[in-house]
Design an enzyme around this catalytic site. Structure first.
Site, short mmCIF file in Angstrom:
data_model
loop_
_atom_site.label_atom_id
_atom_site.label_comp_id
_atom_site.label_asym_id
_atom_site.label_seq_id
_atom_site.Cartn_x
_atom_site.Cartn_y
_atom_site.Cartn_z
CG ASN A 141 -2.09 -0.97 1.02
OD1 ASN A 141 -2.72 -0.98 -0.02
ND2 ASN A 141 -2.33 -1.82 2.02
CG ASN A 142 5.49 2.74 0.52
OD1 ASN A 142 5.46 3.72 -0.21
ND2 ASN A 142 6.40 2.56 1.45
CG ASP A 169 9.12 -6.96 5.58
OD1 ASP A 169 8.13 -6.22 5.68
OD2 ASP A 169 9.88 -7.19 6.55
CB THR A 170 12.84 -3.10 3.30
OG1 THR A 170 12.66 -3.43 1.92
CG2 THR A 170 14.17 -2.38 3.45
CG HIS A 206 7.01 7.01 -1.07
ND1 HIS A 206 7.30 8.24 -1.59
CD2 HIS A 206 6.35 7.22 0.08
CE1 HIS A 206 6.84 9.17 -0.78
NE2 HIS A 206 6.26 8.57 0.24
CE LYS A 212 15.66 4.39 -2.04
NZ LYS A 212 14.43 4.69 -1.31
P1 IMP Z 1 8.98 -2.07 4.28
O1 IMP Z 1 9.03 -3.48 4.75
O2 IMP Z 1 9.46 -1.94 2.87
O3 IMP Z 1 7.67 -1.40 4.53
O4 IMP Z 1 10.08 -1.27 5.08
C1 IMP Z 1 10.06 -1.17 6.49
C2 IMP Z 1 10.63 0.15 6.88
O5 IMP Z 1 12.00 0.22 6.45
C3 IMP Z 1 9.95 1.35 6.24
O6 IMP Z 1 8.88 1.78 7.02
C4 IMP Z 1 11.06 2.37 6.22
O7 IMP Z 1 11.17 2.99 7.46
C5 IMP Z 1 12.29 1.54 5.99
N1 IMP Z 1 12.61 1.48 4.56
C6 IMP Z 1 12.27 0.53 3.65
N2 IMP Z 1 12.75 0.82 2.44
C7 IMP Z 1 13.40 2.00 2.58
C8 IMP Z 1 14.11 2.84 1.66
O8 IMP Z 1 14.24 2.57 0.45
N3 IMP Z 1 14.65 3.94 2.19
C9 IMP Z 1 14.54 4.29 3.49
N4 IMP Z 1 13.87 3.57 4.37
C10 IMP Z 1 13.31 2.41 3.93
#
Ligand code: IMP
Length: 203
Positions: A8-9, A68-69, A11, A171
């Site tokens: 849902n992101n 997931d990050t 970006h 990036k």
């Molecule tokens: P998600 O699993 O991709 O939602 O990432 C978890 C969290 O890691 C996000 O809420 C951000 O705070 C951080 N994050 C993920 N990808 C990035 C990025 O490309 N740049 C900066 N922060 C990131």
């Protein structure tokens, strides 16, 4: 090929769409009729990616991928890691997360860190994982206004700009998500080629 990107992101969708080209049609969760909050309760990044992809497959029967990050900081024993989104508590808030990170690293000379992304693809019920990592360091202050999350304090190895100072395509060329995503795209293209060849030999 049409696939759902289980996020849902906005970006991320934007970043991925820029890398993807016209070859694949991405559907949003809303477009497949999913308005649910996807579960992310696993203790690892790979576990969360799989949990989100499995949710879409199990409930909507649509081939999809989920990512997931986590940001892993060496001096913080790998924190915030899987808890990156909610490092400063609920509700998830990037400004507070970055402030907490900088505070926890105050006076620390070892600033090494990496972003790690795992993408899980579920294609006709088969699961495949793709990982992307970018090494870098956490600066002592913020620079740049682009990107999201920890971008203003993360400077990738060999770069002189933070992720927040880079144009999106720059990036994407080196980022964790870009690397994982290109592995996914290569896998999908190879698979499509094999399918096309089999079809040719049959005709
Ligand atoms: P998600 O699993 O991709 O939602 O990432 C978890 C969290 O890691 C996000 O809420 C951000 O705070 C951080 N994050 C993920 N990808 C990035 C990025 O490309 N740049 C900066 N922060 C990131």
């Amino acid at each position: 090929m049409t696939l759902c990107f289980a996020t849902n992101n906005p970006h991320k969708r934007e970043e991925i769409a820029a890398l993807l080209g016209d070859e694949f049609v991405l559907k949003t969760l809303a477009e497949i009729g999913c308005t649910d909050e996807l579960p992310e309760t696993q203790p690892t990044i790979a576990g969360n990616a799989r949990q989100k992809a499995a949710y879409v497959w199990d409930h909507f029967g649509v081939s999809c991928f989920a990512d997931d990050t986590g940001l892993e900081v060496d001096a913080l024993n790998g924190e915030p890691g899987v808890y990156s989104a909610r490092y400063a508590g609920e509700p998830a808030d990037s400004v507070r997360n970055v402030a907490k990170l900088l505070q926890n690293l105050e006076g620390q000379t070892d600033r090494r860190a990496r972003f790690r992304t795992v993408i899980t693809l579920v294609l006709d019920g088969q699961y495949h994982d793709f990982e992307g990592v970018v090494e870098g360091e956490i600066l002592t202050g913020q620079r740049g206004t682009g990107g999201f999350g920890y971008d203003p304090v993360f400077q990738p190895q060999g770069a002189e700009q933070t992720f927040a100072e880079m144009p999106m395509d720059q990036k994407g060329a080196i980022s964790h998500r870009g690397r994982a995503f290109r592995k996914l795209v290569e896998f999908l293209k190879n698979r499509q080629e094999r399918i096309d060849k089999r079809q040719e030999t049959r005709d």
